[in-house]
Design a protein around this motif. Structure first.
Motif, PDB file in Angstrom:
ATOM      1  N   GLY A  80      12.223   7.614   0.330  1.00 22.68           N
ATOM      2  CA  GLY A  80      11.651   6.373   0.869  1.00 22.68           C
ATOM      3  C   GLY A  80      12.486   5.818   2.012  1.00 22.68           C
TER       4      GLY A  80
ATOM      5  N   PRO B 283      16.732   7.661  -5.767  1.00 19.56           N
ATOM      6  CA  PRO B 283      17.281   6.300  -5.872  1.00 19.56           C
ATOM      7  C   PRO B 283      17.677   5.926  -7.309  1.00 19.56           C
TER       8      PRO B 283
ATOM      9  N   GLU C 158       5.859   7.476 -12.008  1.00 14.43           N
ATOM     10  CA  GLU C 158       5.444   8.250 -10.826  1.00 14.43           C
ATOM     11  C   GLU C 158       4.097   8.916 -11.113  1.00 14.43           C
ATOM     12  N   PRO C 159       3.120   8.702 -10.220  1.00 11.16           N
ATOM     13  CA  PRO C 159       1.786   9.288 -10.474  1.00 11.16           C
ATOM     14  C   PRO C 159       1.671  10.773 -10.124  1.00 11.16           C
ATOM     15  N   MET C 160       2.509  11.259  -9.213  1.00 12.18           N
ATOM     16  CA  MET C 160       2.355  12.661  -8.780  1.00 12.18           C
ATOM     17  C   MET C 160       3.097  13.570  -9.767  1.00 12.18           C
TER      18      MET C 160
ATOM     19  N   ASP D 250       0.440   5.129 -12.876  1.00 13.68           N
ATOM     20  CA  ASP D 250       0.142   4.449 -11.628  1.00 13.68           C
ATOM     21  C   ASP D 250       0.694   3.030 -11.688  1.00 13.68           C
TER      22      ASP D 250
ATOM     23  N   ARG E 263      -0.515   0.469 -10.592  1.00 13.63           N
ATOM     24  CA  ARG E 263      -1.548  -0.564 -10.787  1.00 13.63           C
ATOM     25  C   ARG E 263      -1.833  -0.805 -12.264  1.00 13.63           C
TER      26      ARG E 263
ATOM     27  N   VAL F   9       6.969   2.501  -1.408  1.00 18.89           N
ATOM     28  CA  VAL F   9       5.730   2.749  -2.151  1.00 18.89           C
ATOM     29  C   VAL F   9       4.585   1.858  -1.659  1.00 18.89           C
TER      30      VAL F   9
ATOM     31  N   VAL G 101       0.000   2.221  -0.856  1.00 21.06           N
ATOM     32  CA  VAL G 101      -0.947   1.714  -1.851  1.00 21.06           C
ATOM     33  C   VAL G 101      -1.863   0.694  -1.191  1.00 21.06           C
TER      34      VAL G 101
HETATM   35  C1  LIG Z   1       7.759   7.486   0.147  1.00 22.09           C
HETATM   36  S1  LIG Z   1       7.714   7.992  -1.525  1.00 22.09           S
HETATM   37  C2  LIG Z   1       9.126   7.133  -2.174  1.00 22.09           C
HETATM   38  C3  LIG Z   1       9.664   7.727  -3.427  1.00 22.09           C
HETATM   39  C4  LIG Z   1      10.914   7.043  -3.990  1.00 22.09           C
HETATM   40  N1  LIG Z   1      10.643   5.652  -4.303  1.00 22.09           N
HETATM   41  C5  LIG Z   1      12.082   7.133  -3.045  1.00 22.09           C
HETATM   42  O1  LIG Z   1      12.462   6.129  -2.435  1.00 22.09           O
HETATM   43  O2  LIG Z   1      12.618   8.224  -2.911  1.00 22.09           O
HETATM   44  C6  LIG Z   1       6.351   7.021  -2.172  1.00 22.09           C
HETATM   45  C7  LIG Z   1       6.084   7.276  -3.645  1.00 22.09           C
HETATM   46  O3  LIG Z   1       5.106   6.338  -4.114  1.00 22.09           O
HETATM   47  C8  LIG Z   1       4.296   7.004  -5.053  1.00 22.09           C
HETATM   48  N2  LIG Z   1       3.035   6.257  -5.211  1.00 22.09           N
HETATM   49  C9  LIG Z   1       1.942   6.276  -4.416  1.00 22.09           C
HETATM   50  N3  LIG Z   1       0.970   5.496  -4.936  1.00 22.09           N
HETATM   51  C10 LIG Z   1       1.473   4.959  -6.077  1.00 22.09           C
HETATM   52  C11 LIG Z   1       0.951   4.093  -7.073  1.00 22.09           C
HETATM   53  N4  LIG Z   1      -0.306   3.602  -6.997  1.00 22.09           N
HETATM   54  N5  LIG Z   1       1.730   3.760  -8.113  1.00 22.09           N
HETATM   55  C12 LIG Z   1       3.002   4.245  -8.199  1.00 22.09           C
HETATM   56  N6  LIG Z   1       3.539   5.081  -7.302  1.00 22.09           N
HETATM   57  C13 LIG Z   1       2.786   5.442  -6.245  1.00 22.09           C
HETATM   58  C14 LIG Z   1       4.105   8.378  -4.445  1.00 22.09           C
HETATM   59  O4  LIG Z   1       3.638   9.328  -5.378  1.00 22.09           O
HETATM   60  C15 LIG Z   1       5.507   8.668  -3.927  1.00 22.09           C
HETATM   61  O5  LIG Z   1       6.299   9.333  -4.877  1.00 22.09           O
END
Ligand SMILES: C[S@@+](CC[C@H](N)C(=O)[O-])C[C@H]1O[C@@H](n2cnc3c(N)ncnc32)[C@H](O)[C@@H]1O
Length: 263
Positions: free
Chosen positions: A36, A68, A84-86, A105, A107, A124, A128
């Protein structure tokens, strides 16, 4: 297009990162798994602002490959809960750091009300669409008065260049409104988190080089690279910027009073 670009960027690259770290060694894990735009200086700012301390339950919403949260465990001894959703990103976090990951998720966070002492949500919110729902859920699961550390990519004006697929950058004003609406008070913020030391960026670059060698020919690699290029151009032109925010959760229905008034 949007869905596949986000899967490539967040899921495929996370799995490839865990493979590459296996080859290069565990000292590469945290720098490579911070996805991020976080630097050690940014993480330290957030950790100090949130007053992290040993044993506190830190929920990391959208934890990605876990860099992090692993950093916060290593430096501050927190008890992390990653959401984490993925799926491959969650597996990468478990594999790289042995951290507890909930597949879910932001949400609809599958945790009890008031069950976390602090939360992070780094990089994040711009991915979204329903930011209010994510912030509302984080507020619900935090104990009253608990800290939220945010790293948000904000829009500094109209975005004239193409935006990475699936991203919706809030303005500073929109973000402030969303936080207040969800029951948070902003305590402090900065857009000067400090850059990455070479020791950190070198390791992240070595992991990226291994990934490129192994996966350059795959469509997901091209999609993820395309997303990254769009980010780079928007940052370089000053149309977006990283902002770190420390906010505190107010009890539901509690009037928003500034911390200064309370003293
Ligand atoms: C740019 S990455 C950042 C990951 C981590 N927070 C970091 O700083 O290394 C954004 C993350 O947000 C997650 N994400 C996207 N939509 C989301 C949701 N609705 N709820 C939770 N996480 C979500 C993605 O799967 C992804 O892993």
């Amino acid at each position: 297009m949007t869905a596949s670009a986000m899967v490539a960027e967040f899921d495929d690259v996370a799995a490839w990162t865990a493979d590459a770290v296996e080859q290069l060694g565990e000292r590469h894990a945290i720098p490579a798994a911070c996805r991020g735009s976080a630097s050690p200086a940014a993480l330290a700012w957030l950790a100090e602002a949130c007053e992290l301390s040993p044993g506190i339950r830190l929920l990391d919403v959208g934890a990605g490959a876990g860099g992090p949260a692993a950093w916060a465990v290593e430096r501050f001894g927190v008890r992390p809960i990653l959401l984490e959703p993925m799926p491959a990103a969650g597996r990468a976090a478990a594999r790289l750091f042995g951290l507890p990951v909930i597949a879910g998720d932001g949400r609809r966070i599958p945790l009890r009300t008031g069950s976390a002492d602090a939360a992070w949500c780094l990089g994040v919110l711009c991915t979204v669409q329903d930011k209010a729902a994510v912030l509302g859920e984080i507020h619900r699961v935090l104990t009253p008065g608990a800290s939220l550390g945010l790293l948000v990519v904000i829009a500094r004006g109209p975005q004239l260049l193409p935006v990475p697929d699936g991203n919706h950058f809030p303005t500073q004003g929109e973000l402030a409104g969303l936080l207040a609406g969800a029951g948070f008070e902003i305590v402090e913020q900065t857009d000067q988190p400090g850059g990455m030391p070479p020791s950190w960026s070198r390791r992240a670059e070595q992991v990226a080089a291994v990934i490129a060698t192994r996966h350059r020919a795959e469509p997901a690699y091209a999609l993820a690279a395309h997303q990254g290029e769009r980010f780079t151009r928007l940052f370089a032109s000053g149309q977006i910027a990283v902002r770190l925010i420390h906010a505190v959760s107010r009890p539901a229905g509690h009037p928003l009073k500034s911390r200064m008034e309370e003293r």
